[in-house]
Design an enzyme around this catalytic site. Structure first.
Site, PDB file in Angstrom:
ATOM      1  N   ASP A   1       0.868  -1.169   0.000  1.00 53.00           N
ATOM      2  CA  ASP A   1       0.000   0.000   0.000  1.00 53.00           C
ATOM      3  C   ASP A   1       0.910   1.225   0.000  1.00 53.00           C
ATOM      4  OD1 ASP A   1      -2.418   1.585   0.378  1.00 53.00           O
ATOM      5  OD2 ASP A   1      -1.740   1.846   2.443  1.00 53.00           O
TER       6      ASP A   1
ATOM      7  N   ASP B   1      -0.243   5.136   0.772  1.00 54.17           N
ATOM      8  CA  ASP B   1      -0.501   6.236   1.692  1.00 54.17           C
ATOM      9  C   ASP B   1      -0.536   5.771   3.146  1.00 54.17           C
ATOM     10  OD1 ASP B   1      -0.777   8.114  -0.431  1.00 54.17           O
ATOM     11  OD2 ASP B   1      -2.735   7.246  -0.861  1.00 54.17           O
TER      12      ASP B   1
END
Length: 221
Positions: A9, A11
């Protein structure tokens, strides 16, 4: 031996910040959109995302909508300025070292983000992650329409997209060894489908699940 794939991932995982939120703040600062209304809506959407309550279509439409009526080339200079001034400072040495450690072991690296691919492409390039999955902004005759194509890369959509991507490589989750890194409860489907889930400074909901499932918890900044 099975090939090893690592799904990162972006952010609040590899990035100490949120690309979409930073993009809105950048646009407001540059005077390109109605600053006050934009920032307020940004806060609302960001809060709903963090709590796991956001509607995927509402979330994606808001951020992709900022690109509308301009071409990729029209945005290019501003996108590079945004990356250099707002994204690059949020990438820690620890995050770079983690990515490098997997690369050094010969693992295939994939960046999978709820943020649209136009905004995350430069980050993937900087981190030397060759494979990028994300919600894809629609372009017609080179102009962004404010819509997306394909499955939104959010929650279950991340799993749908990574399975489809693996299938294009002639692979499946069953015949690879997989790692997943994320901070967010929104990525629970992703973390539950990989062999090795790692929570990266997880939000409250994910932290409880990580404790229950005995997933490693790490910090990169």
């Amino acid at each position: 031996m099975k090939p090893v794939f690592v799904f990162f991932d972006l952010d609040h995982t590899l990035l100490d910040g949120d690309t979409d939120v930073l993009w809105i703040e950048f646009l407001a600062k540059e005077g390109l959109l109605d600053g006050q209304a934009l920032l307020q809506r940004n806060q609302e959407i960001s809060y709903l995302y963090k709590t796991g309550a956001v509607d995927p279509h509402e979330f994606t439409a808001f951020y992709v909508g900022t690109l509308v009526h301009k071409s990729w080339q029209d945005w290019q200079v501003l996108r590079e300025k945004f990356f250099n001034e707002h994204i690059l400072p949020c990438i820690s040495a620890k995050a770079i070292a983690l990515v490098h450690s997997h690369r050094k072991q010969g693992h295939t690296l994939v960046l999978t983000s709820a943020t649209n691919t136009f905004l995350t492409e430069l980050t993937a390039q900087y981190l030397k992650i060759n494979h990028l999955l994300g919600s894809v902004p629609e372009c017609i005759e080179g102009i962004f329409t404010g819509k997306t194509v394909g499955t939104l890369n959010l929650r279950d959509g991340k799993v749908i997209n990574l399975k489809a991507w693996l299938l294009q490589q002639g692979l499946s989750l069953e015949n690879i060894i997989s790692y997943g890194y994320s901070d967010s409860i929104n990525d629970l489907p992703l973390l539950e489908c990989v062999n090795h889930a790692i929570a990266v400074h997880p939000d409250e909901k994910l932290a409880l699940i990580a404790q229950e499932k005995k997933w490693p918890v790490i910090s990169l900044y």
